[in-house]
Scaffold this motif. Structure first.
Motif, mmCIF file in Angstrom:
data_model
loop_
_atom_site.group_PDB
_atom_site.id
_atom_site.type_symbol
_atom_site.label_atom_id
_atom_site.label_comp_id
_atom_site.label_asym_id
_atom_site.label_seq_id
_atom_site.Cartn_x
_atom_site.Cartn_y
_atom_site.Cartn_z
ATOM 1 N N THR A 11 2.857 9.169 6.211
ATOM 2 C CA THR A 11 3.280 9.037 4.809
ATOM 3 C C THR A 11 2.031 8.780 3.968
ATOM 4 N N TYR A 12 1.901 9.497 2.894
ATOM 5 C CA TYR A 12 0.657 9.445 2.112
ATOM 6 C C TYR A 12 0.960 9.428 0.619
ATOM 7 N N ASN B 127 3.491 3.151 5.390
ATOM 8 C CA ASN B 127 3.111 2.938 6.797
ATOM 9 C C ASN B 127 2.760 1.476 7.061
ATOM 10 N N PHE C 90 -3.286 2.245 0.374
ATOM 11 C CA PHE C 90 -2.622 3.554 0.458
ATOM 12 C C PHE C 90 -3.654 4.656 0.706
ATOM 13 N N PRO C 91 -3.487 5.437 1.775
ATOM 14 C CA PRO C 91 -4.366 6.606 1.934
ATOM 15 C C PRO C 91 -3.942 7.696 0.946
ATOM 16 N N MET C 92 -4.906 8.186 0.138
ATOM 17 C CA MET C 92 -4.543 9.170 -0.907
ATOM 18 C C MET C 92 -5.204 10.518 -0.635
ATOM 19 N N GLY C 93 -4.500 11.558 -1.011
ATOM 20 C CA GLY C 93 -5.071 12.906 -1.011
ATOM 21 C C GLY C 93 -4.961 13.440 -2.428
ATOM 22 N N ASP D 248 -8.918 9.654 0.484
ATOM 23 C CA ASP D 248 -9.363 10.166 1.782
ATOM 24 C C ASP D 248 -9.651 11.655 1.768
ATOM 25 N N ALA E 218 -1.181 15.870 0.674
ATOM 26 C CA ALA E 218 -0.851 14.981 1.796
ATOM 27 C C ALA E 218 -1.225 15.625 3.129
ATOM 28 N N VAL F 91 -4.790 15.115 4.054
ATOM 29 C CA VAL F 91 -5.131 13.799 4.613
ATOM 30 C C VAL F 91 -4.702 13.732 6.075
ATOM 31 N N CYS F 92 -3.498 14.226 6.349
ATOM 32 C CA CYS F 92 -3.012 14.074 7.728
ATOM 33 C C CYS F 92 -3.807 14.936 8.689
ATOM 34 N N GLU G 173 -6.603 13.003 10.127
ATOM 35 C CA GLU G 173 -6.247 11.984 11.110
ATOM 36 C C GLU G 173 -5.887 12.595 12.445
#
Ligand code: BGC
Length: 541
Positions: free
Chosen positions: A132-133, A203, A208-211, A264, A533, A536-537, A540
């Motif tokens: 979730t982003y 999460n 918050f991880p952002m894109g 991110d 989003a 970003v994923c 990871e």
């Protein structure tokens, strides 16, 4: 820019092919595409439609009264407009334009810091990534902040979901914000969005991880950073910030406000569209954005671009990457050496704040379709007595005619264009209401301008498809089939735009030797925000 939802009643007396093409727009948006496709299948009209949107012009009798005291009869002007706008649409001419575009690509693949921009994304998503982003989408007219959930290929769950979203209008006053003022404005909106309770816990993380999907060029310096390049669409945010790190420009005001966010990933919105579409269909290699602005992203072999284009890329990246996601900034190609320019294209360019910066965009995007029609209307008022010789309210101002208004006229099926007349009169009043002939003229001009745009887009897609095909060591015959993700108000919603573009594209690809229907244009809804989003994923994974 807001485009209308399809609507309207049916006028059985109006039998021209152009007008009959809009008869399908009766239903609400939900089943609109279904009913449109069904109607297309039944009527099988597009092959003939693409050769002329105006098979029959209004009779001299209809326009006679309006022209008595003016330089030229209205139908004479309309014939000239039709000739100028339709003449370039033959397949051979479009193929020639595609060839000229390909010639323009070569030097820019070797060196250019403003187009053919490689990203750091070399792998496309597998579609199994999850998380979730916070996704940011800075478009030409809206800034959106959303929580996006990616579910991979879980049974019974949508692969991508917007959990919540806040949308902020970018109006002229925001476009005028200079330098850091614009980024402060963004940070303030991010604060508003994350103060919403739904966004409190992503999460379970504290940050918050952002894109970010950025609808302007950016020279990437890593997946999470990039240097700010010149912005079109009337924005002034690059004043005193040009060349600075976009990530820092956004994060500095966020830190000042103590916002629990971390940027991110940064991708251009066309690349975001490609990533989001590839998340659902791993065979995706292209994405088109056509709304306020225009662009195409394409996944190319790394060797298509000169090695100098990867200056500063880590050795590990260079060793691993076979392909790279490229933001072509196709809007910056074209110009008079590729596309025939009419006097209205020239007027638009001359009056533009950045003439010649994005010549392709000037001919096809939502910001300019209405403006081209407006320039023609102004000439028709002055020389042929359109609207009784009176310029409708605001139409003497540049950019006052919205693409949404002309799209609404195109789908009007009310008797004698009563709805269109009322709509036009409400947005651009005149001392006496417009006549059927006035609105019919505006509608025909809109159809011609939009049809030319759809055909030129097809030439642009064909040119990039040829580039990709040869870069992959393939030929049109062996290239196989592919889907292109499409996003943006014009390509998604403008009446028949995507269908016309598809028909021209079919003609061009088969003329080049490809199997029929080798490219299909598919709508990728909300793909800029989803793609922010997905980007970003992918980091990871
Ligand atoms: C910008 C591109 C962007 C496109 C679509 C163009 O004006 O230069 O970076 O992708 O609009 O939003």
């Amino acid at each position: 820019m807001t485009l209308p939802e399809p609507h309207c009643a049916h006028n059985a007396n109006d039998l021209s092919a152009v007008e009959s093409r809009s008869r399908w727009y009766k239903k609400p948006m939900l089943d609109f595409w279904q009913s449109l496709l069904a109607a297309l299948e039944r009527l099988a009209m597009l092959p003939s439609l693409i050769h002329s949107v105006l098979p029959s012009l209004p009779s001299r009798k209809r326009t006679r009264d309006a022209v008595r005291t003016h330089e030229r009869p209205m139908d004479d002007l309309l014939r000239e407009i039709q000739r100028l706008l339709e003449a370039p649409l033959d397949p051979e001419k479009l193929l020639h334009m595609s060839g000229r575009l390909q010639d323009q690509f070569s030097p820019k693949l070797q060196a250019s810091d403003i187009c053919m921009l490689p990203s750091y994304n070399h792998k496309l998503p597998t579609g199994r990534e999850q998380g979730t982003y916070l996704a940011l989408d800075v478009g030409g007219s809206t800034f959106r902040v959303a929580v996006v959930e990616l579910n991979g290929q879980q049974p019974a769950a949508k692969s991508m979901r917007i959990v919540s979203m806040k949308s902020f209008k970018i109006d002229e006053s925001v476009r005028q914000l200079r330098g850091s003022q614009f980024f402060d404005w963004m940070a303030e909106r991010i604060e508003t969005a994350i103060s919403d309770s739904q966004l409190k816990n992503i999460n379970g993380a504290t940050t918050f991880p952002m894109g970010l999907a950025w609808s302007f060029p950016v020279e990437q310096t890593s997946t999470r950073s990039g240097n700010l390049l010149a912005m079109g669409k009337g924005f002034r945010a690059t004043e005193d910030t040009l060349g600075q790190d976009l990530s820092e420009l956004i994060m500095a005001p966020c830190r000042k406000r103590n916002l629990p966010v971390r940027l991110d990933s940064i991708v251009n919105d066309s690349s975001a569209t490609l990533l989001s579409r590839a998340y659902e269909d791993p065979a995706t290699r292209f994405a088109v954005i056509l709304g306020t602005g225009f662009n195409i992203a394409v996944h190319l072999p790394t060797s298509t671009l000169a090695s100098s284009k990867y200056k500063g890329y880590p050795q590990k990246w260079r060793d691993e990457a076979t392909h790279v996601l490229v933001n072509t900034e196709l809007s910056m190609f074209g110009g008079k050496t590729v596309f025939p320019m009419t006097r209205w294209d020239e007027q638009l360019n001359e009056a533009h704040v950045r003439p010649d910066f994005q010549p392709f965009e000037h001919m096809i995007s939502g910001r300019y379709l209405g403006e081209l029609v407006r320039l023609i209307i102004v000439e028709a008022v002055r020389t042929a007595g359109l609207f009784g010789g009176e310029i409708p309210d605001k139409l003497s101002q540049a950019y006052s005619l919205d693409a949404g208004t002309i799209a609404a006229l195109e789908i009007d099926e009310s008797k004698n264009l009563a709805n269109g007349i009322a709509l036009f009169q409400s947005r651009h009043p005149t001392s006496r209401p417009p006549t059927y002939n006035d609105i019919h003229f505006v509608r025909q001009v809109s159809q011609l301008v939009a049809h030319r745009a759809a055909a030129f887009l097809a030439a642009g897609i064909h040119a990039l498809w040829m580039l990709r095909t040869t870069s992959e060591g393939l030929t049109p015959e062996t290239a196989g089939k592919m889907a292109i993700g499409c996003n943006g108000s014009i390509i998604e919603k403008y009446p028949l735009f995507r269908e016309l573009c598809q028909s021209h594209l079919d003609e061009l690809t088969t003329a080049s030797g490809a199997e029929p229907k080798s490219i299909s244009l598919e709508v990728a809804v909300e793909s800029a925000i989803f793609g922010a989003a997905v980007a970003v994923c992918c980091l990871e994974a």
